[in-house]
Write an enzyme that holds these catalytic residues in place. Sequence first.
Site, short mmCIF file in Angstrom:
data_model
loop_
_atom_site.label_atom_id
_atom_site.label_comp_id
_atom_site.label_asym_id
_atom_site.label_seq_id
_atom_site.Cartn_x
_atom_site.Cartn_y
_atom_site.Cartn_z
N ASP A 138 0.85 -1.20 0.00
CA ASP A 138 0.00 0.00 0.00
C ASP A 138 0.88 1.25 0.00
OD1 ASP A 138 -0.85 -0.52 3.53
OD2 ASP A 138 0.94 0.36 2.61
N SER A 139 0.26 2.41 0.20
CA SER A 139 1.01 3.66 0.05
C SER A 139 2.07 3.80 1.14
CB SER A 139 0.06 4.86 0.09
OG SER A 139 -0.65 4.87 1.31
#
Lengths: 365, 77
Positions: B36-37
């Site tokens: 994810d980010s």
Amino acid sequence: MLEQAKEMVARAGFNPYRVPYNNRDFLDLASNNYLGLAEDARVKRAAIEAAERYGASLCGTPVASGFSEYAQTVAARLAGFVGLPQALLFPSCYQANNGVFSALCGKDDLILIDKQAHSSLIEGARAARCKLSPFLHNNMEHLEKLLRRAGDSRRVYVVTESVFSTEGSIAPLAEIAALCERYGAVPVVDDSHGIGVLGQNGRGVLEHFGLRSFRGLYTASLGKALANMGGMVAGDEQTMEYLSYLCPHLVYSTALTPPVLGGIMGALDVIESDFTQRSARMWRYKKMLAEVVGMGGEAPINSVACGRAEDAVRLSGELYRRGILSTPFIEPSVPKNACVVRLIAGAGLAEERVAWAAEQLRAII
Amino acid sequence: MNTLERVVKAILACKENPGELTVTIESNLREDLDIDSLDILMLVGELEEEFDISINEDDFEDVVTVADIVAKLEAHL
């Protein structure tokens, strides 16, 4: 993302975002009322007396009419309770976590943050606009590797939670503090699920690890074991003074109301007199549920590992239909396919009700 | 090691259970590797160390696959 959430709710047949309930009909294993202080007569009375004495609200920010002597007394008591020189009161811990990094960090600083830290800490760290590097969850080897690499940064902050609230693990804060000492970094700990819970006297994670000279930043929610609302930030006098002038999340928000301040004082009084018995009940209940769900963390939190979001929501729905409130955690709150349903059995519950809940769980899982 | 192998090494260093992961050049970071980010930020740090370069995190906002990372690094090197 809203459409995905709505579709998932439709498939699971339960909407955890809109759960109507009343206290009479449900066993609450969702709330963070660890010690059962929310319904304690002494805490309620303290809140009422403070409202009668000081009014319903101070109607002002802490730099205006919101900074009463009473607020100062409460802040000082909280600081002493957790073992730090000074504290500030915020409208919420989310707001505190969002605000401190922007106020303190410059572009040449570095924030190292546990990958599973609460979103308020992550969003707060992102808002600081300095370099941000996550470290693997509770992994001190990885943290030290990042600290060794951080030589060019002006100041390094190492950010974690004391108790990770989805699975109940406890951060190795003593090791983190030692690493920070060795590499000149500043430890930052959010003790929201530790204050009033950990430590021989419920004074939180610093007491739990015997950290008497913690040289870092401490934040905590006052809306969990302390059964009120608001958040606190505590640390050395110089940093607290700086934040009191230059943290917009504090300066521009209405101060905590007198009933909340009174309730906090009442909660601290009860913790100081009753903690041992309440804590013993809380841990006994944790063990009763852990025997069924199997995923017992180190803190009084039980989690049922469900995998997919839909399965977590479905389990929470089944518990709701049986009269039990629980908290499903789905992405992005937890990693994908690592969704859980969390259960916290507070000390205010009757033992036979917790035993009944354990039977219900055994029938479903 | 070639660029792809070094990128794989950096990706595995960001995972708690690297032994359970299969990384190929076509792997989608989010769908296949669960990155994810926040993981991207960790990965940027590992890539900086592995390749001894400085990376602007904004340059990695549009990466979708391992191939995208390899392409960006090879353009940079």
